[in-house]
Scaffold this motif. Structure first.
Motif, mmCIF file in Angstrom:
data_model
loop_
_atom_site.group_PDB
_atom_site.id
_atom_site.type_symbol
_atom_site.label_atom_id
_atom_site.label_comp_id
_atom_site.label_asym_id
_atom_site.label_seq_id
_atom_site.Cartn_x
_atom_site.Cartn_y
_atom_site.Cartn_z
ATOM 1 N N ASP A 509 0.854 -1.186 0.000
ATOM 2 C CA ASP A 509 0.000 0.000 0.000
ATOM 3 C C ASP A 509 0.894 1.241 0.000
ATOM 4 N N PRO A 510 0.336 2.443 -0.083
ATOM 5 C CA PRO A 510 1.175 3.642 -0.183
ATOM 6 C C PRO A 510 2.092 3.872 1.013
ATOM 7 N N HIS A 511 1.794 3.265 2.168
ATOM 8 C CA HIS A 511 2.666 3.380 3.334
ATOM 9 C C HIS A 511 3.611 2.192 3.460
ATOM 10 N N LEU A 512 3.731 1.429 2.376
ATOM 11 C CA LEU A 512 4.709 0.343 2.237
ATOM 12 C C LEU A 512 4.372 -0.883 3.060
ATOM 13 N N ARG A 513 3.099 -0.996 3.482
ATOM 14 C CA ARG A 513 2.640 -2.184 4.200
ATOM 15 C C ARG A 513 2.245 -3.260 3.199
ATOM 16 N N MET A 514 2.619 -4.501 3.503
ATOM 17 C CA MET A 514 2.273 -5.611 2.632
ATOM 18 C C MET A 514 0.760 -5.820 2.604
ATOM 19 N N LYS A 515 0.178 -5.790 1.422
ATOM 20 C CA LYS A 515 -1.246 -6.047 1.299
ATOM 21 C C LYS A 515 -1.522 -7.509 1.654
ATOM 22 N N GLY A 516 -2.448 -7.724 2.550
ATOM 23 C CA GLY A 516 -2.841 -9.078 2.911
ATOM 24 C C GLY A 516 -2.051 -9.696 4.040
ATOM 25 N N VAL A 517 -1.053 -8.975 4.547
ATOM 26 C CA VAL A 517 -0.246 -9.487 5.662
ATOM 27 C C VAL A 517 -0.007 -8.341 6.643
ATOM 28 N N ALA A 518 -0.484 -8.485 7.857
ATOM 29 C CA ALA A 518 -0.250 -7.461 8.876
ATOM 30 C C ALA A 518 1.164 -7.604 9.441
ATOM 31 N N GLY A 519 1.680 -6.507 9.977
ATOM 32 C CA GLY A 519 2.967 -6.553 10.668
ATOM 33 C C GLY A 519 4.178 -6.650 9.772
ATOM 34 N N LEU A 520 4.010 -6.428 8.462
ATOM 35 C CA LEU A 520 5.121 -6.556 7.516
ATOM 36 C C LEU A 520 5.152 -5.350 6.586
ATOM 37 N N ARG A 521 6.305 -4.709 6.561
ATOM 38 C CA ARG A 521 6.498 -3.558 5.687
ATOM 39 C C ARG A 521 7.791 -3.780 4.898
ATOM 40 N N VAL A 522 7.821 -3.308 3.671
ATOM 41 C CA VAL A 522 9.038 -3.367 2.858
ATOM 42 C C VAL A 522 9.518 -1.938 2.641
ATOM 43 N N VAL A 523 10.805 -1.712 2.927
ATOM 44 C CA VAL A 523 11.356 -0.355 2.854
ATOM 45 C C VAL A 523 12.728 -0.431 2.195
ATOM 46 N N ASP A 524 12.775 -0.253 0.906
ATOM 47 C CA ASP A 524 14.042 -0.228 0.158
ATOM 48 C C ASP A 524 13.722 0.137 -1.286
#
Length: 555
Positions: A509-524
């Motif tokens: 999503d626009p805040h880099l949160r994995m769609k469909g999985v809570a607690g996971l963000r990708v930042v790179d």
């Protein structure tokens, strides 16, 4: 080790350009227990810190993942070395040190693609400035106008990310800049104001002639914090997940091999994946998040069928034109004599200047490949040296290299796991020159190089085209030759792209949160929906600055 010792609030996977900043910012709150995982070793290898040391880091397993691409149709079947940093600091420990943001239009485009104005140029500029320490503001005043309004509007001072001018110049490069002005490319003293059109020397991420990587910038001030734990030689095998009664998926940690010993670590708040445009999609796929058909092929249980993990790979392909020159010294001349080598070493030893302080490219130019383009879509990297291929010896004759790359390629590639073994390198397929537009830009860019080299400012050096060769003239000839001589300039992005909530091709999503999985963000760099119009390291750090602010604010 007790179970509590492996429990954290945040786990940051990847101690590279984004991960180092993330670890710093998240641990700035003493209530957050933060673990930073880096698969490589600490950045204690001496050649990391001497600018010219990239020659001894790239292709060296001490600091590089040693990846190669799959044979590429657009490169006439060639496979390229694909360097990725494997040490604290990541690619900022082995890259060209060029400080480049790209163009304002890049970020305004991200805002449109994500539906979130937080990504537009004006808002991203705030995040760039937040960590900048720009030399032009060292005295609080613009060196040209005598006041600080011009540069302070665009740049920051006092942050961790040091930016300095290069500590060298070459007459042949100065003449190239003059020749560029003869074809209408105006000189600039700042490539980072939102419109990078122009020609000038690159600013670099150095401090007093030493490489300034993100480990020095962001980890060094944070290492003594009791709430920050840093593990090196800690490679992630896979992420771990939980499911609630409704089937909702949450990332709760990772299985890590630390110095060969498997350890499971948990995160109470978030796991932040900052392993880069190659390793982040690899880790996701190994963990069961990716195209279901690919995962099943390798016997991996599907946690989330997300077909676009690993897709949308974009990179800048540089075409290296080499010209023999006369009547001037180049690095070829100096480095091929014992006296020259001694002078180079002594200058760096006593002054921290000269060729050993060089970034791989010194002079830059941004311009359009043809008048119909609405913005600068080419970037030049000009060097007072030449060689057959990266890693080879310098030519024995005096020469210069004029490399040019298409800033906005339309070709798209992918990164896919080769097996279920986390130690196996993934398959990297950039699909360079896969579109007619990319092949046309390649041909046009080589013609433009010839036009610049034919200008009066270059004639005292009697430039002679050595590569690709004047016998190649047609679009087809030049595009084919581009495939023969071009190489990556090490800017892979886009493989875990962000986008609108309703965009099925957007993994985040626009805040880099994995769609469909809570607690996971990708930042790179993998989150970029489209590649920036320039070198990608500092945009990656800006992305991390923005994401850290969201995480700390609970967003």
């Amino acid at each position: 080790m007790s179970d509590d010792a492996n429990k954290f609030d945040f786990i940051v996977i990847g101690g590279g350009s984004a991960g180092c900043l993330m670890a710093n910012r998240l641990s700035s709150n003493a209530n957050n227990r933060v673990l930073l995982l880096e698969a490589g070793k600490p950045d204690t290898y001496p050649w990391i810190h001497i600018p010219v040391g990239y020659l001894y880091c790239i292709g060296n397993p001490r600091a590089d993942w040693m990846y190669k691409t799959e044979p590429d149709k657009g490169l006439n079947g060639r496979s390229l070395l694909y360097p990725r940093g494997k040490t604290l600091g990541g690619c900022s420990s082995i890259n060209g040190m060029i400080y480049m943001r790209g163009q304002a239009r890049d970020y305004d485009n991200w805002a449109e693609l994500t539906g979130d104005e937080a990504w537009n140029w004006n808002n991203s500029l705030v995040d760039f400035k937040a960590h900048e320490n720009h030399y032009k503001l060292d005295d609080g005043a613009d060196p040209v106008t005598g006041n600080n309004s011009r540069f302070s509007d665009m740049h920051g001072h006092g942050g961790e990310w040091r930016i300095e001018k290069q500590r060298l110049s070459w007459s042949v490069l100065d003449s190239f800049a003059d020749a560029a002005t003869e074809v209408g490319i105006e000189k600039t003293d700042d490539f980072n104001s939102g419109d990078n059109a122009g020609v000038g020397y690159f600013d670099v991420n150095q401090r007093s002639g030493w490489r300034w990587n993100t480990s020095k910038a962001f980890l060094r001030p944070a290492k003594q914090r009791k709430n920050l734990t840093i593990w090196t030689e800690a490679q992630v095998e896979k992420l771990t997940f939980s499911k609630d009664g409704d089937g909702a998926i949450r990332c709760v940690g990772a299985k890590v091999h630390r110095a060969g010993t498997p350890v499971t670590v948990s995160a109470a708040k978030e796991v932040v994946l900052s392993a880069g445009a190659v390793n982040s999609p690899q880790i996701l796929q190994l963990s069961g998040i990716g195209p279901a058909s690919l995962l099943k092929e390798h016997g991996i249980d599907v946690v989330l069928d997300q077909p676009f993990v690993g897709e949308n790979l974009q990179d800048h392909l540089q075409i290296r034109a080499v010209y023999k020159v006369k009547g001037t010294s180049t690095l070829n001349t100096l480095a091929n004599s014992m006296v020259g080598k001694a002078k180079i070493g002594l200058e760096y030893l006593f002054k921290r200047s000269g060729p050993m302080s060089m970034s791989p490219s010194q002079l830059g130019a941004f311009t359009r490949s043809d008048p119909s383009r609405s913005h600068a879509n080419l970037e030049y990297h000009v060097q007072p040296l030449s060689l057959e291929a990266f890693g080879d010896d310098l030519h024995e004759f005096p020469a210069m290299t004029v490399s040019v790359c298409n800033l906005n390629p339309t070709s798209r590639g992918h990164v896919r796991i080769a097996s279920a073994n986390f130690r196996d390198a993934p398959k990297i397929s950039p699909n360079y020159l896969d579109t007619e537009d990319d092949r046309k830009v390649a041909a046009d860019s080589l013609r433009q190089v010839r036009e610049i080299m034919a200008q009066s400012a270059m004639q005292p050096y009697a430039p002679e085209e050595y590569k690709p060769g004047v016998q190649y003239q047609t679009d087809d000839d030049l595009a084919r030759l581009a495939g023969d001589i071009a190489s990556t300039i090490f800017h892979p992005v886009g493989t875990v792209k962000m986008g609108r909530i309703d965009d099925p091709s957007a993994v985040l999503d626009p805040h880099l949160r994995m769609k469909g999985v809570a607690g996971l963000r990708v930042v790179d760099a993998s989150v970029m929906p489209e590649i920036t119009s320039g070198n990608t390291n500092s945009p990656t750090i800006m992305i991390a600055e923005k994401a850290a602010g969201w995480i700390l604010a609970g967003q």
